[in-house]
Motif scaffolding. Structure first.
Motif, PDB file in Angstrom:
ATOM      1  N   TRP A  61       3.885  -3.038   6.523  1.00 42.91           N
ATOM      2  CA  TRP A  61       2.827  -3.445   7.615  1.00 42.91           C
ATOM      3  C   TRP A  61       3.331  -4.076   8.917  1.00 42.91           C
ATOM      4  CZ3 TRP A  61       0.257  -7.425   9.595  1.00 42.91           C
ATOM      5  CH2 TRP A  61      -0.772  -7.200  10.433  1.00 42.91           C
ATOM      6  N   LYS A  83      -1.781  -0.195   6.751  1.00 45.71           N
ATOM      7  CA  LYS A  83      -2.850  -0.829   6.412  1.00 45.71           C
ATOM      8  C   LYS A  83      -3.759  -0.464   5.345  1.00 45.71           C
ATOM      9  CE  LYS A  83      -4.965  -2.769  10.015  1.00 45.71           C
ATOM     10  NZ  LYS A  83      -5.749  -2.937  11.252  1.00 45.71           N
ATOM     11  N   GLN A 103       4.725  -4.468  -5.225  1.00 44.81           N
ATOM     12  CA  GLN A 103       4.320  -3.369  -4.555  1.00 44.81           C
ATOM     13  C   GLN A 103       3.346  -4.084  -3.346  1.00 44.81           C
ATOM     14  OE1 GLN A 103       2.634  -0.183  -6.371  1.00 44.81           O
ATOM     15  NE2 GLN A 103       4.430   0.184  -7.934  1.00 44.81           N
ATOM     16  N   SER A 104       2.403  -5.050  -3.672  1.00 45.88           N
ATOM     17  CA  SER A 104       1.837  -5.683  -2.767  1.00 45.88           C
ATOM     18  C   SER A 104       2.636  -6.253  -1.714  1.00 45.88           C
ATOM     19  CB  SER A 104       0.894  -6.689  -3.414  1.00 45.88           C
ATOM     20  OG  SER A 104       0.026  -7.422  -2.618  1.00 45.88           O
ATOM     21  N   ARG A 160      -7.116   6.534   1.656  1.00 40.73           N
ATOM     22  CA  ARG A 160      -5.907   6.387   2.508  1.00 40.73           C
ATOM     23  C   ARG A 160      -5.345   7.647   2.856  1.00 40.73           C
ATOM     24  NH1 ARG A 160      -1.249   5.028  -1.322  1.00 40.73           N
ATOM     25  NH2 ARG A 160      -1.905   6.880  -2.260  1.00 40.73           N
ATOM     26  N   ALA A 202       4.472  -3.669   0.527  1.00 38.86           N
ATOM     27  CA  ALA A 202       3.145  -3.102   1.393  1.00 38.86           C
ATOM     28  C   ALA A 202       3.097  -3.829   2.524  1.00 38.86           C
ATOM     29  CB  ALA A 202       2.009  -2.722   0.715  1.00 38.86           C
ATOM     30  N   ALA A 203       2.921  -5.547   2.147  1.00 41.59           N
ATOM     31  CA  ALA A 203       2.624  -6.264   3.488  1.00 41.59           C
ATOM     32  C   ALA A 203       3.921  -6.147   4.332  1.00 41.59           C
ATOM     33  CB  ALA A 203       2.235  -7.712   2.846  1.00 41.59           C
ATOM     34  N   VAL A 246      -3.252  -0.806  -2.516  1.00 42.88           N
ATOM     35  CA  VAL A 246      -2.250  -1.557  -3.754  1.00 42.88           C
ATOM     36  C   VAL A 246      -3.118  -2.582  -4.102  1.00 42.88           C
ATOM     37  CG1 VAL A 246      -0.534  -3.154  -3.810  1.00 42.88           C
ATOM     38  CG2 VAL A 246      -0.044  -1.062  -2.798  1.00 42.88           C
ATOM     39  N   ALA A 247      -4.028  -3.533  -3.294  1.00 38.32           N
ATOM     40  CA  ALA A 247      -5.117  -4.403  -3.657  1.00 38.32           C
ATOM     41  C   ALA A 247      -6.099  -3.871  -4.752  1.00 38.32           C
ATOM     42  CB  ALA A 247      -5.728  -4.982  -2.522  1.00 38.32           C
ATOM     43  N   ASN A 295      -2.749   1.464   3.046  1.00 42.05           N
ATOM     44  CA  ASN A 295      -2.012   1.265   1.841  1.00 42.05           C
ATOM     45  C   ASN A 295      -1.968   0.027   1.130  1.00 42.05           C
ATOM     46  OD1 ASN A 295      -0.035   2.709  -0.022  1.00 42.05           O
ATOM     47  ND2 ASN A 295       1.587   1.220   0.533  1.00 42.05           N
ATOM     48  N   GLN A 296      -2.113  -1.063   1.983  1.00 37.26           N
ATOM     49  CA  GLN A 296      -2.444  -2.347   1.539  1.00 37.26           C
ATOM     50  C   GLN A 296      -3.783  -2.311   0.627  1.00 37.26           C
ATOM     51  OE1 GLN A 296      -1.724  -4.588   5.322  1.00 37.26           O
ATOM     52  NE2 GLN A 296      -0.537  -6.097   3.977  1.00 37.26           N
ATOM     53  N   LYS A 297      -4.738  -1.697   1.131  1.00 36.01           N
ATOM     54  CA  LYS A 297      -5.896  -1.812   0.399  1.00 36.01           C
ATOM     55  C   LYS A 297      -5.950  -1.160  -1.044  1.00 36.01           C
ATOM     56  CE  LYS A 297      -8.739  -1.735   4.705  1.00 36.01           C
ATOM     57  NZ  LYS A 297      -9.552  -0.931   5.549  1.00 36.01           N
TER      58      LYS A 297
END
Length: 368
Positions: free
Chosen positions: A119, A64, A111-112, A331, A115-116, A70-71, A66-68
């Motif tokens: 997750w 989770k 990558q986004s 992270r 990452a999703a 990448v965002a 890591n998603q932030k």
């Protein structure tokens, strides 16, 4: 034939009570040791389950975070692409720079998506362990609060030196205790097979009842009945079994030797697990301190860039760059905290001391 000419009735009852059977005595001791071995294996399975749960939960929260990250990177690269496109329009940038910025933006989009996907995979792994449907609230699983003092929890749970943990792991680790019981089981098996050469004593009691009311071949009609009761002690001496007892005894000795080697391997593995977890815990502590400083520096950089943006000395791209660095530091810092928790749990599990009370104390950090 009439009903009076019934068939003779014969009834017999025999009871045997063992007085001395060494094989059964060793078999009983072996059964008790097998129960001890099974309980140790059960504790090992419970602790493995707790570690799997903690590991899966940490991996979900890290995915989770890591998603932030990448965002934030995607946001930064979008601004970079916009600057390049504007620079191309005003002649300060060349087309290759625009193409490079667009390529990096496309890669970050990929990558986004990855990452999703990761997750969702981690969420499904945690759902398998807990049995809770993600539609029933798994998406609301809270992460470890930033305000929770992981160091304090670790110091409370880990109050022994490395040498003390390793010494306790050699005797109290569930896998070691299970293997210790396996050695004793194999020893009882040797004694049980060797006892096949010994005589046995049994107390016996028998009673026979015969009743007859006549027969069809005789004109006489009379009844006869007899009852015989016997008591005694029976001695059984084995003379020759074709070598089967000797062969089984040799096989049991070989099994005992193997169990001894397996015990040594289990003790070495327990010690190695404590050593590795202890070193990883110390490394996680150092990373937490270093990343704490990195987060503070990134936060200061954001404030400085925002101030510079207001007075025209900084650009929005520099602000986004600072936000990206802060997200990455956060992270890694949170991951180091989870790593510390996991390593402390592994240390206690290696010594057979990981229990629900540790999770209850840790749960306060998720509810904070």
């Amino acid at each position: 034939l009439s009903l009076h000419d019934a068939l003779p009735i014969s009834q017999a009852l025999q009871l045997t009570q063992a007085l001395y059977r060494p094989q059964l005595r060793h078999a009983l001791a072996q059964a008790h040791l097998q129960a001890v071995q099974t309980l140790a294996q059960l504790q090992q399975a419970e602790q493995d389950l707790m570690l799997r749960l903690l590991q899966a939960y940490a991996e979900l929260q890290t995915a989770k975070d890591n998603q932030k990250v990448v965002a934030a990177q995607l946001k930064h690269q979008a601004q970079q692409l916009l600057v390049a496109q504007r620079g191309l329009h005003f002649g300060t940038h060349a087309q290759p720079e625009v193409d490079e910025a667009r390529s990096k933006y496309a890669m970050l989009q990929s990558q986004s998506v990855e990452a999703a996907t990761q997750w969702r995979i981690k969420r499904q792994e945690l759902v398998k362990i807990t049995g809770e449907s993600w539609q029933g609230g798994a998406d609301q699983w809270a992460g470890l609060s930033d305000s929770f003092s992981v160091q304090t929890w670790a110091d409370t749970a880990n109050q022994k030196t490395l040498a003390q943990w390793m010494e306790q792991a050699r005797t109290d680790a569930p896998a070691v205790r299970a293997q210790m019981a396996a050695v004793e089981v194999a020893l009882c098996d040797i004694q049980k097979n060797r006892a096949g050469h010994l005589p046995t004593f049994d107390f016996t009691a028998s009673r026979t009842h015969n009743n007859s009311s006549g027969n069809a071949s005789s004109a006489q009609d009379f009844e006869s009945a007899s009852r015989v009761t016997q008591y005694g002690v029976q001695l059984t001496i084995p003379i020759y079994a074709g070598g089967s007892i000797t062969a089984k005894s040799r096989e049991a000795v070989a099994t005992w030797d193997k169990a001894q080697f397996d015990l040594d391997a289990a003790q070495q593995q327990a010690e190695g697990g404590v050593q590795q977890a202890f070193d990883n815990a110390e490394s996680a502590k150092a990373q937490i301190l270093a990343l704490q400083s990195a987060m503070e520096a990134a936060q200061a950089a954001i404030q400085g860039n925002l101030t510079g943006l207001r007075i025209g000395k900084r650009t929005l791209l520099q602000v986004y760059d600072s936000e990206q660095q802060l997200a990455a530091a956060q992270r890694d810092w949170r991951k180091a905290r989870y790593d510390l928790v996991i390593q402390i749990a592994k240390i206690k599990a290696s010594a057979g001391l990981l229990g629900r009370e540790d999770f209850i104390a840790l749960n306060e950090g998720f509810n904070a």
